[in-house]
Design a protein around this motif. Structure first.
Motif, PDB file in Angstrom:
ATOM      1  N   THR A  75     -48.481  36.936  -9.586  1.00 41.92           N
ATOM      2  CA  THR A  75     -47.662  35.833  -9.118  1.00 41.92           C
ATOM      3  C   THR A  75     -48.153  35.349  -7.768  1.00 41.92           C
ATOM      4  OG1 THR A  75     -45.428  35.188  -8.479  1.00 41.92           O
ATOM      5  CG2 THR A  75     -46.040  37.479  -8.101  1.00 41.92           C
ATOM      6  N   ASN A  76     -48.024  34.047  -7.532  1.00 40.78           N
ATOM      7  CA  ASN A  76     -48.387  33.468  -6.241  1.00 40.78           C
ATOM      8  C   ASN A  76     -47.166  33.290  -5.354  1.00 40.78           C
ATOM      9  OD1 ASN A  76     -51.161  33.187  -6.836  1.00 40.78           O
ATOM     10  ND2 ASN A  76     -50.750  31.332  -8.027  1.00 40.78           N
ATOM     11  N   PHE A  77     -45.992  33.625  -5.864  1.00 34.05           N
ATOM     12  CA  PHE A  77     -44.778  33.473  -5.074  1.00 34.05           C
ATOM     13  C   PHE A  77     -44.760  34.524  -3.964  1.00 34.05           C
ATOM     14  CE2 PHE A  77     -40.257  33.796  -4.105  1.00 34.05           C
ATOM     15  CZ  PHE A  77     -39.892  32.459  -4.081  1.00 34.05           C
ATOM     16  N   PRO A  78     -44.433  34.146  -2.730  1.00 39.44           N
ATOM     17  CA  PRO A  78     -44.437  35.126  -1.632  1.00 39.44           C
ATOM     18  C   PRO A  78     -43.386  36.211  -1.836  1.00 39.44           C
ATOM     19  CG  PRO A  78     -43.463  33.042  -0.927  1.00 39.44           C
ATOM     20  CD  PRO A  78     -44.059  32.795  -2.285  1.00 39.44           C
ATOM     21  N   MET A  79     -43.795  37.443  -1.653  1.00 38.85           N
ATOM     22  CA  MET A  79     -42.900  38.572  -1.866  1.00 38.85           C
ATOM     23  C   MET A  79     -42.125  38.930  -0.595  1.00 38.85           C
ATOM     24  SD  MET A  79     -43.211  39.478  -4.984  1.00 38.85           S
ATOM     25  CE  MET A  79     -44.154  38.484  -6.124  1.00 38.85           C
ATOM     26  N   ASP A  80     -40.844  39.230  -0.767  1.00 39.94           N
ATOM     27  CA  ASP A  80     -40.035  39.743   0.337  1.00 39.94           C
ATOM     28  C   ASP A  80     -40.250  41.244   0.464  1.00 39.94           C
ATOM     29  OD1 ASP A  80     -38.925  37.232   0.829  1.00 39.94           O
ATOM     30  OD2 ASP A  80     -37.344  37.544  -0.645  1.00 39.94           O
ATOM     31  N   LYS A  81     -40.200  41.742   1.667  1.00 43.84           N
ATOM     32  CA  LYS A  81     -40.388  43.169   1.899  1.00 43.84           C
ATOM     33  C   LYS A  81     -39.116  43.916   1.516  1.00 43.84           C
ATOM     34  CE  LYS A  81     -43.471  46.084   3.479  1.00 43.84           C
ATOM     35  NZ  LYS A  81     -44.836  46.154   2.892  1.00 43.84           N
ATOM     36  N   TYR A 109     -37.817  43.785  -5.850  1.00 44.19           N
ATOM     37  CA  TYR A 109     -36.794  43.295  -4.924  1.00 44.19           C
ATOM     38  C   TYR A 109     -36.754  41.761  -4.935  1.00 44.19           C
ATOM     39  CZ  TYR A 109     -34.249  42.726  -0.487  1.00 44.19           C
ATOM     40  OH  TYR A 109     -33.340  42.383   0.478  1.00 44.19           O
ATOM     41  N   THR A 110     -37.929  41.143  -4.949  1.00 40.46           N
ATOM     42  CA  THR A 110     -37.999  39.678  -4.971  1.00 40.46           C
ATOM     43  C   THR A 110     -37.620  39.134  -6.344  1.00 40.46           C
ATOM     44  OG1 THR A 110     -39.841  39.880  -3.400  1.00 40.46           O
ATOM     45  CG2 THR A 110     -39.441  37.712  -4.348  1.00 40.46           C
ATOM     46  N   LEU A 111     -38.059  39.812  -7.401  1.00 39.23           N
ATOM     47  CA  LEU A 111     -37.764  39.367  -8.769  1.00 39.23           C
ATOM     48  C   LEU A 111     -36.266  39.333  -9.038  1.00 39.23           C
ATOM     49  CD1 LEU A 111     -39.048  38.849 -11.728  1.00 39.23           C
ATOM     50  CD2 LEU A 111     -38.430  41.243 -12.109  1.00 39.23           C
ATOM     51  N   LEU A 112     -35.563  40.388  -8.677  1.00 40.96           N
ATOM     52  CA  LEU A 112     -34.134  40.476  -8.965  1.00 40.96           C
ATOM     53  C   LEU A 112     -33.296  39.553  -8.090  1.00 40.96           C
ATOM     54  CD1 LEU A 112     -33.863  44.341  -9.506  1.00 40.96           C
ATOM     55  CD2 LEU A 112     -33.615  42.553 -11.245  1.00 40.96           C
ATOM     56  N   ARG A 113     -33.920  38.944  -7.101  1.00 43.44           N
ATOM     57  CA  ARG A 113     -33.244  37.956  -6.262  1.00 43.44           C
ATOM     58  C   ARG A 113     -33.814  36.554  -6.490  1.00 43.44           C
ATOM     59  NH1 ARG A 113     -35.399  39.270  -1.913  1.00 43.44           N
ATOM     60  NH2 ARG A 113     -34.086  38.203  -0.387  1.00 43.44           N
ATOM     61  N   GLY A 114     -34.598  36.414  -7.579  1.00 38.65           N
ATOM     62  CA  GLY A 114     -35.270  35.147  -7.833  1.00 38.65           C
ATOM     63  C   GLY A 114     -34.830  34.424  -9.091  1.00 38.65           C
ATOM     64  N   TYR A 115     -33.693  34.811  -9.667  1.00 32.48           N
ATOM     65  CA  TYR A 115     -33.215  34.170 -10.895  1.00 32.48           C
ATOM     66  C   TYR A 115     -32.490  32.855 -10.593  1.00 32.48           C
ATOM     67  CZ  TYR A 115     -34.152  37.866 -14.314  1.00 32.48           C
ATOM     68  OH  TYR A 115     -34.758  38.736 -15.182  1.00 32.48           O
ATOM     69  N   TYR A 116     -32.593  31.931 -11.521  1.00 33.16           N
ATOM     70  CA  TYR A 116     -31.824  30.684 -11.445  1.00 33.16           C
ATOM     71  C   TYR A 116     -31.560  30.177 -12.858  1.00 33.16           C
ATOM     72  CZ  TYR A 116     -36.368  28.369 -12.224  1.00 33.16           C
ATOM     73  OH  TYR A 116     -37.586  27.967 -12.732  1.00 33.16           O
ATOM     74  N   ARG A 117     -30.514  29.371 -12.996  1.00 31.25           N
ATOM     75  CA  ARG A 117     -30.152  28.810 -14.290  1.00 31.25           C
ATOM     76  C   ARG A 117     -31.203  27.796 -14.746  1.00 31.25           C
ATOM     77  NH1 ARG A 117     -26.743  31.166 -17.909  1.00 31.25           N
ATOM     78  NH2 ARG A 117     -24.778  31.803 -16.942  1.00 31.25           N
ATOM     79  N   ASP A 118     -31.567  27.893 -16.032  1.00 36.52           N
ATOM     80  CA  ASP A 118     -32.536  26.966 -16.612  1.00 36.52           C
ATOM     81  C   ASP A 118     -32.116  26.700 -18.058  1.00 36.52           C
ATOM     82  OD1 ASP A 118     -34.646  25.514 -17.570  1.00 36.52           O
ATOM     83  OD2 ASP A 118     -36.207  26.874 -16.875  1.00 36.52           O
ATOM     84  N   PRO A 119     -31.514  25.552 -18.320  1.00 32.88           N
ATOM     85  CA  PRO A 119     -31.033  25.259 -19.686  1.00 32.88           C
ATOM     86  C   PRO A 119     -32.160  25.119 -20.709  1.00 32.88           C
ATOM     87  CG  PRO A 119     -30.859  23.324 -18.270  1.00 32.88           C
ATOM     88  CD  PRO A 119     -31.216  24.458 -17.381  1.00 32.88           C
ATOM     89  N   ASN A 120     -33.387  24.995 -20.249  1.00 29.13           N
ATOM     90  CA  ASN A 120     -34.516  24.859 -21.172  1.00 29.13           C
ATOM     91  C   ASN A 120     -35.013  26.203 -21.709  1.00 29.13           C
ATOM     92  OD1 ASN A 120     -34.663  22.006 -20.825  1.00 29.13           O
ATOM     93  ND2 ASN A 120     -35.721  22.329 -18.874  1.00 29.13           N
TER      94      ASN A 120
END
Length: 255
Positions: free
Chosen positions: A27-33, A133-144
């Protein structure tokens, strides 16, 4: 000779190509420590509770037996009364409540075993704990998406948000930026859509406890190994001084 050189170059190209493919798969998303809580017994106990209540219904941890949780300061009675829902023997492994056939029918594939997930998810510049830690705080609703959920860390993730009741619903906020004539979106933060049972700070701490437990589960003896290693290094340091002085005493009269 030229053939050997060509073969070597081909092998090197394949190796570099494989490395690039592995890096691209990340993943290219920046990770939180992630907070380091593997020595915090209370955090690990809370993480075990979250794991059993929210993860074990679909994911197994078959390399860990329930009685291993006594190392976290729990008694077998506490384990049986509060953490065991899929078996009656405290010596049994932590197996998911869902059957593999049901999991495949519902999700299209069997959910992976989480025994070593914190060790297997490490990447370039971040640990497996940071990723989780970042994954479990990175969810969002996506109707698609079929599950109604997506994730900024793992795009088009197949797993729905397991802790959505605790976190609530959020949506990511992106800002369009122009870089050398190319417009792109940069993640700027989150906007809370619906509140959860926990405040954002409480949820982050809950996730940190869960991740700490997942990290402990991957190597339960890590803390003991580190402590033993420190004592071994101290012993070797003292032994080196003693050996040095003893050597000097043996050879002081030799000319």
């Amino acid at each position: 000779m030229k053939r050997w050189i060509a073969t070597g170059l081909l092998a090197l190209s394949a190796l570099l190509g494989a490395h690039t493919a592995v890096h691209a798969a990340g993943t290219n998303f920046p990770m939180d420590k992630a907070p380091r809580l593997t020595n915090d017994q209370a955090a690990l106990q809370h993480g075990a509770k979250i794991f059993v209540n929210y993860c074990l219904s679909c994911h197994s941890a078959s390399f860990v037996r329930y009685n291993r949780l006594t190392e976290l300061g729990l008694t077998e009675k506490q384990i049986k009364e509060n953490l065991m829902f899929t078996t009656e023997k405290v010596g049994d492994p932590m197996v998911a409540a869902i059957s593999p056939q049901q999991a495949k029918a519902w999700f299209g594939a069997q959910p992976p075993d989480l025994s070593l997930v914190a060790r297997s998810r490490a990447g370039h510049g971040y640990s497996g704990a940071d990723y989780l830690y970042t994954l479990l705080r990175g969810y969002y609703r996506d109707p698609n998406r079929p599950t109604g959920w997506n994730n900024v860390v793992f795009h088009n993730i197949g797993m729905p948000h397991p802790l959505w009741e605790l976190q609530g619903e959020r949506k990511p906020v992106f800002e369009k930026v122009d870089s050398h004539g190319h417009e792109s979106e940069v993640f700027k933060g989150w906007e809370q859509v619906k509140p959860g049972l926990l405040t954002p700070e409480e949820y982050d701490r809950t996730v940190a406890d869960l991740v700490a437990y997942l990290e402990w589960m991957g190597e339960p003896v890590k803390s003991s190994r580190v402590r033993l290693g420190v004592w071994v290094m101290i012993f070797l340091g003292l032994f080196t001084v003693v050996a040095w002085r003893l050597n000097a005493a043996y050879w002081k009269d030799v000319k």
